[in-house]
Design a protein around this motif. Structure first.
Motif, mmCIF file in Angstrom:
data_model
loop_
_atom_site.group_PDB
_atom_site.id
_atom_site.type_symbol
_atom_site.label_atom_id
_atom_site.label_comp_id
_atom_site.label_asym_id
_atom_site.label_seq_id
_atom_site.Cartn_x
_atom_site.Cartn_y
_atom_site.Cartn_z
ATOM 1 N N ARG A 246 40.425 45.412 20.266
ATOM 2 C CA ARG A 246 41.742 45.147 20.874
ATOM 3 C C ARG A 246 42.710 46.290 20.555
ATOM 4 N NH1 ARG A 246 43.456 40.254 22.608
ATOM 5 N NH2 ARG A 246 45.387 40.419 21.416
ATOM 6 N N TYR A 247 42.686 46.759 19.306
ATOM 7 C CA TYR A 247 43.527 47.914 18.967
ATOM 8 C C TYR A 247 43.144 49.111 19.842
ATOM 9 C CZ TYR A 247 45.279 52.068 16.823
ATOM 10 O OH TYR A 247 45.901 53.280 16.662
ATOM 11 N N ALA A 248 41.850 49.390 19.930
ATOM 12 C CA ALA A 248 41.387 50.520 20.742
ATOM 13 C C ALA A 248 41.787 50.343 22.199
ATOM 14 C CB ALA A 248 39.870 50.689 20.614
ATOM 15 N N ALA A 249 41.765 49.104 22.683
ATOM 16 C CA ALA A 249 42.163 48.846 24.071
ATOM 17 C C ALA A 249 43.636 49.190 24.283
ATOM 18 C CB ALA A 249 41.893 47.388 24.443
ATOM 19 N N TYR A 250 44.478 48.820 23.337
ATOM 20 C CA TYR A 250 45.895 49.219 23.429
ATOM 21 C C TYR A 250 45.991 50.746 23.422
ATOM 22 C CZ TYR A 250 48.072 44.597 22.746
ATOM 23 O OH TYR A 250 48.511 43.308 22.902
ATOM 24 N N ALA A 251 45.231 51.390 22.548
ATOM 25 C CA ALA A 251 45.307 52.843 22.400
ATOM 26 C C ALA A 251 44.880 53.586 23.660
ATOM 27 C CB ALA A 251 44.465 53.304 21.204
ATOM 28 N N VAL A 252 43.872 53.064 24.377
ATOM 29 C CA VAL A 252 43.387 53.753 25.581
ATOM 30 C C VAL A 252 43.971 53.165 26.858
ATOM 31 C CG1 VAL A 252 41.235 54.470 24.457
ATOM 32 C CG2 VAL A 252 41.260 52.385 25.868
ATOM 33 N N GLY A 253 44.806 52.124 26.726
ATOM 34 C CA GLY A 253 45.459 51.543 27.900
ATOM 35 C C GLY A 253 44.613 50.546 28.674
ATOM 36 N N ASP A 254 43.624 49.942 28.021
ATOM 37 C CA ASP A 254 42.776 48.941 28.677
ATOM 38 C C ASP A 254 43.332 47.549 28.396
ATOM 39 O OD1 ASP A 254 40.839 47.312 29.751
ATOM 40 O OD2 ASP A 254 39.157 48.289 28.740
ATOM 41 N N LEU A 255 44.444 47.218 29.046
ATOM 42 C CA LEU A 255 45.096 45.943 28.771
ATOM 43 C C LEU A 255 44.322 44.759 29.344
ATOM 44 C CD1 LEU A 255 48.861 46.911 29.082
ATOM 45 C CD2 LEU A 255 47.371 46.891 27.076
ATOM 46 N N ASP A 256 43.406 44.994 30.273
ATOM 47 C CA ASP A 256 42.542 43.914 30.758
ATOM 48 C C ASP A 256 41.706 43.355 29.608
ATOM 49 O OD1 ASP A 256 43.464 44.076 33.357
ATOM 50 O OD2 ASP A 256 41.819 45.350 34.034
ATOM 51 N N HIS A 257 41.190 44.230 28.754
ATOM 52 C CA HIS A 257 40.405 43.780 27.596
ATOM 53 C C HIS A 257 41.286 42.963 26.660
ATOM 54 C CE1 HIS A 257 37.360 43.731 24.463
ATOM 55 N NE2 HIS A 257 38.293 44.124 23.614
ATOM 56 N N VAL A 258 42.501 43.412 26.424
ATOM 57 C CA VAL A 258 43.418 42.678 25.549
ATOM 58 C C VAL A 258 43.647 41.278 26.115
ATOM 59 C CG1 VAL A 258 45.753 42.601 24.595
ATOM 60 C CG2 VAL A 258 44.532 44.786 24.718
ATOM 61 N N PHE A 259 43.943 41.183 27.401
ATOM 62 C CA PHE A 259 44.208 39.899 28.045
ATOM 63 C C PHE A 259 42.974 38.996 28.000
ATOM 64 C CE2 PHE A 259 44.727 37.004 31.625
ATOM 65 C CZ PHE A 259 46.028 36.568 31.433
ATOM 66 N N ARG A 260 41.835 39.553 28.322
ATOM 67 C CA ARG A 260 40.579 38.804 28.408
ATOM 68 C C ARG A 260 40.153 38.243 27.052
ATOM 69 N NH1 ARG A 260 38.064 42.828 30.451
ATOM 70 N NH2 ARG A 260 36.875 43.530 28.678
ATOM 71 N N THR A 261 40.540 38.904 25.963
ATOM 72 C CA THR A 261 40.118 38.474 24.631
ATOM 73 C C THR A 261 41.206 37.696 23.889
ATOM 74 O OG1 THR A 261 40.773 40.607 23.687
ATOM 75 C CG2 THR A 261 38.465 40.369 24.396
#
Length: 127
Positions: A38-53
């Protein structure tokens, strides 16, 4: 993505570490692995992963990017629970960032649950 090291702080390549979770090629096996992804997703801009998890009971309706914020490092401080045989977990971490040229830190104790066999983020307490 050609990143050599994963933003989560592991020494693995992004594609072999959190990238595979972001692409849905694998699921997190522990609460710590999910927190790192989730941290890495914020860092690379993958907010779909953040939302999905995010647990559906506690997640916001939408997650908006913050173009003024750059995540610069993650330190896992304590893994209190959330191993492969558990259904609940807690991970304490500190995330470094830069906003408008100024460094900052966010320290949080996050709670996770295993839901339908998948780890999800429930909530966190800032400290």
């Amino acid at each position: 993505m050609g990143r050599v090291d994963c933003p989560c702080g592991s020494l693995e390549r992004y594609d072999a570490c959190c990238g595979r979770l972001h692409r849905r090629q694998a699921e997190a096996e522990t609460a710590e692995e999910l927190m790192r992804s989730r941290y890495a997703a914020y860092a690379v801009g993958d907010l779909d992963h953040v939302f999905r998890t995010w647990h559906p009971r506690t997640r916001p309706d939408t997650i908006e990017p913050d173009p003024t914020l750059t995540w610069t490092g993650l330190t896992v401080l304590n893994v209190l629970a959330g191993g492969t045989g558990e259904d609940a977990g807690e991970v304490e971490f500190e995330a470094a960032y830069e906003r408008a040229g100024r460094p900052g830190r966010r320290r949080e104790r996050s709670r996770f649950e295993r839901r339908r066999g998948r780890w999800v983020y429930v909530d966190g307490v800032l400290s």
